[in-house]
Design an enzyme around this catalytic site. Sequence first.
Site, PDB file in Angstrom:
ATOM      1  N   TYR A 149       0.849  -1.209   0.000  1.00  0.00           N
ATOM      2  CA  TYR A 149       0.000   0.000   0.000  1.00  0.00           C
ATOM      3  C   TYR A 149       0.880   1.253   0.000  1.00  0.00           C
ATOM      4  CZ  TYR A 149      -2.680   3.786   2.256  1.00  0.00           C
ATOM      5  OH  TYR A 149      -3.239   5.001   2.571  1.00  0.00           O
TER       6      TYR A 149
HETATM    7  P1  NAD Z   1     -12.142   5.372   2.460  1.00  0.00           P
HETATM    8  O1  NAD Z   1     -11.985   3.997   1.899  1.00  0.00           O
HETATM    9  O2  NAD Z   1     -13.155   5.557   3.541  1.00  0.00           O
HETATM   10  O3  NAD Z   1     -12.464   6.401   1.277  1.00  0.00           O
HETATM   11  C1  NAD Z   1     -11.974   6.239  -0.026  1.00  0.00           C
HETATM   12  C2  NAD Z   1     -13.167   6.311  -0.984  1.00  0.00           C
HETATM   13  O4  NAD Z   1     -12.678   6.262  -2.324  1.00  0.00           O
HETATM   14  C3  NAD Z   1     -14.137   5.136  -0.843  1.00  0.00           C
HETATM   15  O5  NAD Z   1     -15.445   5.616  -0.559  1.00  0.00           O
HETATM   16  C4  NAD Z   1     -14.081   4.410  -2.196  1.00  0.00           C
HETATM   17  O6  NAD Z   1     -15.337   3.883  -2.583  1.00  0.00           O
HETATM   18  C5  NAD Z   1     -13.585   5.512  -3.125  1.00  0.00           C
HETATM   19  N1  NAD Z   1     -12.833   5.019  -4.299  1.00  0.00           N
HETATM   20  C6  NAD Z   1     -11.761   4.188  -4.284  1.00  0.00           C
HETATM   21  N2  NAD Z   1     -11.324   3.967  -5.542  1.00  0.00           N
HETATM   22  C7  NAD Z   1     -12.135   4.694  -6.355  1.00  0.00           C
HETATM   23  C8  NAD Z   1     -12.190   4.876  -7.765  1.00  0.00           C
HETATM   24  N3  NAD Z   1     -11.339   4.232  -8.597  1.00  0.00           N
HETATM   25  N4  NAD Z   1     -13.145   5.692  -8.289  1.00  0.00           N
HETATM   26  C9  NAD Z   1     -14.034   6.325  -7.469  1.00  0.00           C
HETATM   27  N5  NAD Z   1     -14.035   6.165  -6.132  1.00  0.00           N
HETATM   28  C10 NAD Z   1     -13.101   5.355  -5.572  1.00  0.00           C
HETATM   29  O7  NAD Z   1     -10.692   5.820   2.956  1.00  0.00           O
HETATM   30  P2  NAD Z   1     -10.221   7.008   3.934  1.00  0.00           P
HETATM   31  O8  NAD Z   1      -9.719   6.381   5.170  1.00  0.00           O
HETATM   32  O9  NAD Z   1     -11.254   8.060   3.983  1.00  0.00           O
HETATM   33  O10 NAD Z   1      -8.952   7.543   3.123  1.00  0.00           O
HETATM   34  C11 NAD Z   1      -9.043   8.647   2.225  1.00  0.00           C
HETATM   35  C12 NAD Z   1      -7.677   8.913   1.617  1.00  0.00           C
HETATM   36  O11 NAD Z   1      -6.742   9.254   2.634  1.00  0.00           O
HETATM   37  C13 NAD Z   1      -7.069   7.740   0.863  1.00  0.00           C
HETATM   38  O12 NAD Z   1      -6.368   8.257  -0.253  1.00  0.00           O
HETATM   39  C14 NAD Z   1      -6.085   7.130   1.856  1.00  0.00           C
HETATM   40  O13 NAD Z   1      -5.031   6.462   1.209  1.00  0.00           O
HETATM   41  C15 NAD Z   1      -5.612   8.396   2.555  1.00  0.00           C
HETATM   42  N6  NAD Z   1      -5.128   8.170   3.927  1.00  0.00           N
HETATM   43  C16 NAD Z   1      -6.003   7.749   4.894  1.00  0.00           C
HETATM   44  C17 NAD Z   1      -5.546   7.614   6.206  1.00  0.00           C
HETATM   45  C18 NAD Z   1      -6.431   7.177   7.331  1.00  0.00           C
HETATM   46  O14 NAD Z   1      -5.927   7.035   8.449  1.00  0.00           O
HETATM   47  N7  NAD Z   1      -7.732   6.965   7.115  1.00  0.00           N
HETATM   48  C19 NAD Z   1      -4.204   7.897   6.501  1.00  0.00           C
HETATM   49  C20 NAD Z   1      -3.349   8.263   5.469  1.00  0.00           C
HETATM   50  C21 NAD Z   1      -3.831   8.439   4.192  1.00  0.00           C
HETATM   51  C1  UGA Z   2      -3.836   3.822   8.821  1.00  0.00           C
HETATM   52  C2  UGA Z   2      -4.781   3.656   7.614  1.00  0.00           C
HETATM   53  O1  UGA Z   2      -5.475   2.424   7.694  1.00  0.00           O
HETATM   54  C3  UGA Z   2      -4.056   3.699   6.310  1.00  0.00           C
HETATM   55  O2  UGA Z   2      -4.994   3.748   5.247  1.00  0.00           O
HETATM   56  C4  UGA Z   2      -3.213   4.927   6.303  1.00  0.00           C
HETATM   57  O3  UGA Z   2      -2.588   5.158   5.126  1.00  0.00           O
HETATM   58  C5  UGA Z   2      -2.244   4.900   7.466  1.00  0.00           C
HETATM   59  O4  UGA Z   2      -3.021   4.922   8.661  1.00  0.00           O
HETATM   60  C6  UGA Z   2      -1.344   6.095   7.480  1.00  0.00           C
HETATM   61  O5  UGA Z   2      -1.197   6.754   8.499  1.00  0.00           O
HETATM   62  O6  UGA Z   2      -0.749   6.358   6.466  1.00  0.00           O
HETATM   63  P1  UGA Z   2      -2.671   2.142  10.474  1.00  0.00           P
HETATM   64  O7  UGA Z   2      -1.707   3.040  11.156  1.00  0.00           O
HETATM   65  O8  UGA Z   2      -2.300   0.713  10.313  1.00  0.00           O
HETATM   66  O9  UGA Z   2      -3.036   2.656   9.002  1.00  0.00           O
HETATM   67  O10 UGA Z   2      -4.068   2.329  11.229  1.00  0.00           O
HETATM   68  P2  UGA Z   2      -4.918   1.406  12.178  1.00  0.00           P
HETATM   69  O11 UGA Z   2      -5.629   0.327  11.429  1.00  0.00           O
HETATM   70  O12 UGA Z   2      -5.781   2.312  12.978  1.00  0.00           O
HETATM   71  O13 UGA Z   2      -3.852   0.689  13.126  1.00  0.00           O
HETATM   72  C7  UGA Z   2      -3.165   1.365  14.167  1.00  0.00           C
HETATM   73  C8  UGA Z   2      -2.323   0.377  14.947  1.00  0.00           C
HETATM   74  O14 UGA Z   2      -3.185  -0.573  15.585  1.00  0.00           O
HETATM   75  C9  UGA Z   2      -1.357  -0.449  14.096  1.00  0.00           C
HETATM   76  O15 UGA Z   2      -0.142  -0.568  14.794  1.00  0.00           O
HETATM   77  C10 UGA Z   2      -2.004  -1.809  13.984  1.00  0.00           C
HETATM   78  O16 UGA Z   2      -1.108  -2.883  13.899  1.00  0.00           O
HETATM   79  C11 UGA Z   2      -2.762  -1.891  15.295  1.00  0.00           C
HETATM   80  N1  UGA Z   2      -3.964  -2.765  15.178  1.00  0.00           N
HETATM   81  C12 UGA Z   2      -4.876  -2.538  14.218  1.00  0.00           C
HETATM   82  C13 UGA Z   2      -4.133  -3.817  16.074  1.00  0.00           C
HETATM   83  O17 UGA Z   2      -3.285  -4.052  16.966  1.00  0.00           O
HETATM   84  N2  UGA Z   2      -5.264  -4.572  15.981  1.00  0.00           N
HETATM   85  C14 UGA Z   2      -6.213  -4.348  15.034  1.00  0.00           C
HETATM   86  O18 UGA Z   2      -7.229  -5.088  15.000  1.00  0.00           O
HETATM   87  C15 UGA Z   2      -6.027  -3.292  14.133  1.00  0.00           C
END
Ligand code: NAD
Ligand code: UGA
Length: 312
Positions: A149
């Site tokens: 990813y």
């Molecule tokens: P999310 O999955 O809730 O939202 C992403 C949305 O994009 C979904 O609703 C999905 O249906 C849509 N999508 C995916 N591919 C598509 C396509 N080809 N065409 C149209 N729609 C499409 O994810 P999120 O957690 O809200 O993340 C949003 C963005 O932030 C992502 O780019 C993710 O990589 C980035 N990000 C998220 C986190 C986090 O902690 N949630 C951290 C770092 C980066």
């Molecule tokens: C999150 C998002 O899922 C990614 O899409 C994003 O890109 C990423 O943050 C980011 O910062 O870039 P992650 O940090 O793995 O990834 O987020 P969580 O799923 O909330 O996990 C946080 C921590 O909890 C991790 O260390 C994971 O190993 C741990 N974890 C998660 C558990 O111990 N148990 C679980 O069931 C889930």
Amino acid sequence: MRALVTGCAGFIGSHLVERLLEEGYHIVGIDCFTDYYSEDMKRKNMEGFKNNENFEFIEKDILNMNLMPVLEGVDYVFHLAAQPGVRASWGKNFEVYTRNNILATQRLLEACKGLEIKRFVFASSSSVYGDSKELPLKESLYPKPLSPYGVTKLAAENLCVLYYKNYGIPVVSLRYFTVYGPRQRPDMAFHKFIKAVLEEKAITIYGDGNQTRDFTYVSDAVNATVLGMKGEPGEIYNIGGGSRISVNKAIEVIEELTGKKAKIKYEPFQKGDMRDTYADISKAEKGLGYKPEIDINTGLKKQTEYVRNLRV
Ligand code: NAD
Ligand code: UGA
């Protein structure tokens, strides 16, 4: 002003749309409801704005839609659509990651060539860094992602820079650090933990639980994204929440908030997971005026309320 938000039905995208509508923007939202988690949940995310007269929804896949008419007259692009999730990105799934994270980004950038776009804000990720001896993580560090990813997010970020340098698209990349709060994706730790503790079911900790994250509350991530509209084109900014804590500590907070004891199972540390994340946000502070406002107790309290209401 007109803004395009891709991934508008998702966790962060839906909060961003709400915020931009409040600020008076006309929003075109794209989402194709990928099957990573329930469509029902994503439709609920959009409930507060789907009928807003300044919101236009296009239920299409970026990979095979005609983007030109959608981009007409758009001032700002916020590209959040992606296949997220670190641990699920191995094996056969990688194809979905390459398509939705790399190809979709390249398609959107191609379509923006020659248009009068003021900023193209790209949702990047802390997962581009990989494990580093140096903490906090600075944008100047050489990125070495640990997960497939992270590789796709870094590739997309690099594409953004290429399209800035070669075609002048004013791209700003924001590396969000583990975002949490209401509507958090159901595969993410806090959502899973709160739900399980409320339902008195077991939660799984990967590793010993001493791994740390710089958890970022969703309204802070959204503030940063809006501030990204005045970021320096071609630049990358860390967006952390200023609440770096361990997974064990987060579970203690959830126990206090719910008044229930977590039943914990342990599984091995997962491939692709970074051990620690900790953002140096000085560049975003200086360059964007970003400052996280919500501490982990306040943020987890709001998320606990959200998950509690989901259950009824
Ligand atoms: P999310 O999955 O809730 O939202 C992403 C949305 O994009 C979904 O609703 C999905 O249906 C849509 N999508 C995916 N591919 C598509 C396509 N080809 N065409 C149209 N729609 C499409 O994810 P999120 O957690 O809200 O993340 C949003 C963005 O932030 C992502 O780019 C993710 O990589 C980035 N990000 C998220 C986190 C986090 O902690 N949630 C951290 C770092 C980066
Ligand atoms: C999150 C998002 O899922 C990614 O899409 C994003 O890109 C990423 O943050 C980011 O910062 O870039 P992650 O940090 O793995 O990834 O987020 P969580 O799923 O909330 O996990 C946080 C921590 O909890 C991790 O260390 C994971 O190993 C741990 N974890 C998660 C558990 O111990 N148990 C679980 O069931 C889930």
